[in-house]
Structures are given as C-alpha cells and as structure tokens.
Motif scaffolding. Structure first.
Motif, PDB file in Angstrom:
ATOM      1  N   ARG A  15       1.922   5.978  13.112  1.00 46.05           N
ATOM      2  CA  ARG A  15       0.735   6.726  12.680  1.00 46.05           C
ATOM      3  C   ARG A  15      -0.193   5.899  11.802  1.00 46.05           C
ATOM      4  O   ARG A  15      -1.210   6.395  11.331  1.00 46.05           O
ATOM      5  CB  ARG A  15       1.164   7.985  11.920  1.00 46.05           C
ATOM      6  N   ASP A  18      -3.736   5.719  13.079  1.00 45.08           N
ATOM      7  CA  ASP A  18      -4.409   7.006  12.889  1.00 45.08           C
ATOM      8  C   ASP A  18      -4.922   7.140  11.456  1.00 45.08           C
ATOM      9  O   ASP A  18      -6.045   7.606  11.228  1.00 45.08           O
ATOM     10  CB  ASP A  18      -3.459   8.169  13.190  1.00 45.08           C
ATOM     11  N   ASP A  94       5.319  10.723  11.436  1.00 44.53           N
ATOM     12  CA  ASP A  94       5.561  10.734  12.874  1.00 44.53           C
ATOM     13  C   ASP A  94       6.619  11.785  13.209  1.00 44.53           C
ATOM     14  O   ASP A  94       7.809  11.546  12.993  1.00 44.53           O
ATOM     15  CB  ASP A  94       6.012   9.345  13.334  1.00 44.53           C
ATOM     16  N   ASN A 122      -1.649  15.732   8.622  1.00 44.35           N
ATOM     17  CA  ASN A 122      -2.329  15.412   9.869  1.00 44.35           C
ATOM     18  C   ASN A 122      -3.827  15.268   9.606  1.00 44.35           C
ATOM     19  O   ASN A 122      -4.314  15.628   8.530  1.00 44.35           O
ATOM     20  CB  ASN A 122      -2.051  16.462  10.954  1.00 44.35           C
TER      21      ASN A 122
END
Length: 154
Positions: A15, A18, A94, A122
């Motif tokens: 991640r 991201d 994750d 998130n």
C-alpha cells in the motif's frame, strides 16, 4: 489537538504507492503540519514532499522517521499516541496480506481507539479527514476517563 498537528503516516508494503499517491495529492494540506512515519514509508513520504515543495518553492515540513513497523516502529508510534502527541493516524494497511507483525498493528489500532485518535485506514477516509473543516482548527478530542480502571482494587 492543536491547529498544527502531528500526523502519523504508515503503509504496508503493498500500500506504500497508494499512500504516496495520496500524499502527492494532499501535499498542500500536509506541509502545514509535522509528520511522523515508520521505516521506509518515511523515506518515500519525504521524497514525495521534497519534490512537491521544490517544484513550488515551499519549505518541506518536519518529518520524524521511526523504525520499520516490524522492527519496533509500530510500538514507537503507539508510545507517541499514548503520550497524546499524535493528532491523527493515516495508516494504509494491506487487508489481503498477512503481516508478520499483525499483533503490533492490532495494538496500534487499539491504542488509537483508546486515545480517540483520528484514524484513517483507506484513501476515502483520509480524504474526508484532510478536507474536514476541523483539520486546520484546534480540536479537543474527548478521551474516556479510565481512572476507575487504573485505580481498581487488585
């Protein structure tokens, strides 16, 4: 929680990109605050912010780098949270990959809940957090009184 906040940024390996994409998108909001990151995430965040700040002739924010999560960084961050130094945690974890330090991750999320620390796991939640009118204001989270637990008879 002061106007200038200490924001913790953490991401599992799958991640990290991201989180970096999110940091690059929200860099103008983030540079007004101090940042603390675990391990490799700290280096990636620093590189991303340095690039954005250089392109725009702005000063890079203070970034404290802790150890890698599995090597104790999660505990270091948990200690900062329990000392009420961290204003919020942006943690892109994750959910599809078991982590060797899952117990540390659970403990970190538990301590955030215990101390009522804003926690985004998130991008959608992180976007809502930084776009909130409370993001750039003083804010006093209500922390549950655990004195009866601390002072219980054993």
């Amino acid at each position: 929680m002061k106007k200038k906040k200490l924001i913790a940024l953490v991401a599992h390996d799958n991640r990290k990109q991201d989180l970096i994409d999110w940091v690059e998108y929200n860099w103008k909001e983030l540079i007004m605050h101090d940042l603390v990151c675990t391990g490799t995430t700290g280096s990636l965040v620093a590189n991303a912010l340095e690039k954005k700040c250089e392109e725009n002739n702005m000063v890079v924010p203070s970034i404290t780098r802790l150890k890698s999560g599995p090597l104790g960084g999660d505990q270091q961050l948990g200690a900062l949270i329990s000392e009420e130094k961290v204003s919020m945690l942006i943690f892109f974890w994750d959910p599809m990959q078991p982590q060797p330090h899952d117990v540390d991750v659970k403990a970190l999320l538990r301590i955030c809940a215990l101390y009522n620390v804003v926690t985004a796991t998130n991008r959608a939640t992180a976007d809502f957090v930084v776009s909130s009118s409370l993001f750039h204001q003083d804010y006093k989270p209500i922390i549950k009184d655990y004195s009866s637990y601390v002072n219980r008879q054993v």
